[in-house]
Design a protein around this motif. Structure first.
Motif, PDB file in Angstrom:
ATOM      1  N   PHE A   1      -2.752 -26.253   7.047  1.00 45.43           N
ATOM      2  CA  PHE A   1      -3.727 -27.333   7.033  1.00 45.43           C
ATOM      3  C   PHE A   1      -5.026 -26.807   6.433  1.00 45.43           C
ATOM      4  CE2 PHE A   1      -0.759 -27.792  10.525  1.00 45.43           C
ATOM      5  CZ  PHE A   1      -0.265 -29.070  10.321  1.00 45.43           C
ATOM      6  N   GLU A   2      -5.003 -26.608   5.122  1.00 46.29           N
ATOM      7  CA  GLU A   2      -6.137 -26.053   4.399  1.00 46.29           C
ATOM      8  C   GLU A   2      -7.398 -26.902   4.572  1.00 46.29           C
ATOM      9  OE1 GLU A   2      -6.519 -24.257   0.036  1.00 46.29           O
ATOM     10  OE2 GLU A   2      -4.509 -25.017   0.499  1.00 46.29           O
ATOM     11  N   GLU A   3      -7.194 -28.207   4.702  1.00 49.03           N
ATOM     12  CA  GLU A   3      -8.333 -29.122   4.838  1.00 49.03           C
ATOM     13  C   GLU A   3      -9.139 -28.866   6.116  1.00 49.03           C
ATOM     14  OE1 GLU A   3      -4.744 -31.175   6.704  1.00 49.03           O
ATOM     15  OE2 GLU A   3      -5.102 -29.964   4.912  1.00 49.03           O
ATOM     16  N   ASN A   4      -8.547 -28.181   7.087  1.00 46.84           N
ATOM     17  CA  ASN A   4      -9.248 -27.878   8.336  1.00 46.84           C
ATOM     18  C   ASN A   4      -9.998 -26.552   8.287  1.00 46.84           C
ATOM     19  OD1 ASN A   4      -8.306 -30.243   9.455  1.00 46.84           O
ATOM     20  ND2 ASN A   4      -6.552 -29.265  10.431  1.00 46.84           N
ATOM     21  N   CYS A   5      -9.906 -25.872   7.144  1.00 44.56           N
ATOM     22  CA  CYS A   5     -10.571 -24.582   6.993  1.00 44.56           C
ATOM     23  C   CYS A   5     -12.062 -24.812   6.748  1.00 44.56           C
ATOM     24  CB  CYS A   5      -9.959 -23.832   5.809  1.00 44.56           C
ATOM     25  SG  CYS A   5      -9.656 -22.131   6.148  1.00 44.56           S
ATOM     26  N   ASN A   6     -12.878 -24.191   7.562  1.00 42.63           N
ATOM     27  CA  ASN A   6     -14.323 -24.288   7.434  1.00 42.63           C
ATOM     28  C   ASN A   6     -14.786 -23.222   6.446  1.00 42.63           C
ATOM     29  OD1 ASN A   6     -17.115 -24.289   7.826  1.00 42.63           O
ATOM     30  ND2 ASN A   6     -16.931 -24.657  10.018  1.00 42.63           N
ATOM     31  N   PRO A   7     -15.610 -23.606   5.441  1.00 37.53           N
ATOM     32  CA  PRO A   7     -16.068 -22.600   4.474  1.00 37.53           C
ATOM     33  C   PRO A   7     -16.941 -21.516   5.107  1.00 37.53           C
ATOM     34  CG  PRO A   7     -17.103 -24.741   4.045  1.00 37.53           C
ATOM     35  CD  PRO A   7     -16.108 -24.933   5.155  1.00 37.53           C
ATOM     36  N   GLU A   8     -17.585 -21.846   6.210  1.00 36.50           N
ATOM     37  CA  GLU A   8     -18.373 -20.853   6.945  1.00 36.50           C
ATOM     38  C   GLU A   8     -17.430 -20.054   7.850  1.00 36.50           C
ATOM     39  OE1 GLU A   8     -21.769 -20.412   6.655  1.00 36.50           O
ATOM     40  OE2 GLU A   8     -21.601 -21.876   5.027  1.00 36.50           O
ATOM     41  N   PRO A   9     -17.625 -18.750   7.905  1.00 35.87           N
ATOM     42  CA  PRO A   9     -16.779 -17.979   8.826  1.00 35.87           C
ATOM     43  C   PRO A   9     -16.957 -18.496  10.253  1.00 35.87           C
ATOM     44  CG  PRO A   9     -18.090 -16.520   7.437  1.00 35.87           C
ATOM     45  CD  PRO A   9     -18.578 -17.926   7.190  1.00 35.87           C
ATOM     46  N   ASN A  10     -15.854 -18.696  10.929  1.00 37.16           N
ATOM     47  CA  ASN A  10     -15.912 -19.176  12.307  1.00 37.16           C
ATOM     48  C   ASN A  10     -14.776 -18.573  13.104  1.00 37.16           C
ATOM     49  OD1 ASN A  10     -13.803 -20.551  11.196  1.00 37.16           O
ATOM     50  ND2 ASN A  10     -14.610 -22.580  11.545  1.00 37.16           N
ATOM     51  N   GLU A  11     -14.802 -18.851  14.371  1.00 34.49           N
ATOM     52  CA  GLU A  11     -13.801 -18.297  15.271  1.00 34.49           C
ATOM     53  C   GLU A  11     -12.456 -18.993  15.079  1.00 34.49           C
ATOM     54  OE1 GLU A  11     -13.329 -18.260  19.991  1.00 34.49           O
ATOM     55  OE2 GLU A  11     -15.237 -17.450  19.264  1.00 34.49           O
ATOM     56  N   VAL A  12     -11.406 -18.204  15.118  1.00 35.79           N
ATOM     57  CA  VAL A  12     -10.054 -18.730  14.988  1.00 35.79           C
ATOM     58  C   VAL A  12      -9.278 -18.356  16.246  1.00 35.79           C
ATOM     59  CG1 VAL A  12      -7.910 -18.609  13.657  1.00 35.79           C
ATOM     60  CG2 VAL A  12     -10.094 -18.549  12.483  1.00 35.79           C
ATOM     61  N   GLN A  13      -8.521 -19.310  16.762  1.00 28.66           N
ATOM     62  CA  GLN A  13      -7.704 -19.065  17.935  1.00 28.66           C
ATOM     63  C   GLN A  13      -6.242 -18.934  17.503  1.00 28.66           C
ATOM     64  OE1 GLN A  13      -9.577 -22.214  17.909  1.00 28.66           O
ATOM     65  NE2 GLN A  13     -11.337 -20.974  18.457  1.00 28.66           N
ATOM     66  N   PHE A  14      -5.541 -18.041  18.170  1.00 27.89           N
ATOM     67  CA  PHE A  14      -4.127 -17.819  17.905  1.00 27.89           C
ATOM     68  C   PHE A  14      -3.350 -18.020  19.195  1.00 27.89           C
ATOM     69  CE2 PHE A  14      -6.424 -15.269  14.834  1.00 27.89           C
ATOM     70  CZ  PHE A  14      -5.780 -15.566  13.656  1.00 27.89           C
TER      71      PHE A  14
END
Length: 141
Positions: free
Chosen positions: A20-33
């Motif tokens: 889901f590339e459209e959900n990628c924020n251009p600003e670095p942010n936290e990612v949950q796995f």
């Protein structure tokens, strides 16, 4: 001493892969796995299946959903060494090994499938399954 289990990769199946590339924020942010391991066993063919499910999200929006099954063909003599009281007993340390092999494979799949996308910049962290898998997998004979 635990019996040695001889095996080989039989096949791998990528059951699901969604990005889901459209959900990628251009600003670095936290990612949950969220990572899950499941096991199944085909008694007739001596095949143990390790399934790894990975969900990656950012700000509760999905980035990647992937499910990979790795099939391991066990030597029949090895399975006999795992039998006890009419059951086949896969010890936790053995499950850790199969889950780790499958997880390493899914890390590679995610890397390869996200090349050229901003999702590729995120690192799928290592998972130490020995800290997660504390129970064996028992198959009734």
């Amino acid at each position: 001493m635990e019996p040695q289990v001889m095996y080989r990769f039989s096949k791998m199946e990528l059951e699901q892969f969604a990005m889901f590339e459209e959900n990628c924020n251009p600003e670095p942010n936290e990612v949950q796995f969220h990572t899950e391991a499941q096991f199944s066993y085909d008694k007739d063919n001596y095949i143990l299946c390790s399934k790894i499910i990975v969900n990656m999200a950012s700000q509760e929006k999905p980035l990647v959903k992937a499910e990979l099954k790795s099939y391991f063909n066990l030597l029949p003599e090895s399975v006999e060494n795992l039998r006890k009281d009419g059951r086949i007993m896969f010890a936790p340390h053995l499950l850790v090994q199969f889950a780790s092999l499958c997880y390493g494979s899914i890390r590679g799949v995610i890397f390869a499938k996200t090349i050229g996308t901003p999702i590729n910049n995120y690192v799928l962290p290592p998972v130490y399954f020995a800290n997660l898998i504390d129970k064996g997998f028992v198959v009734e004979d």
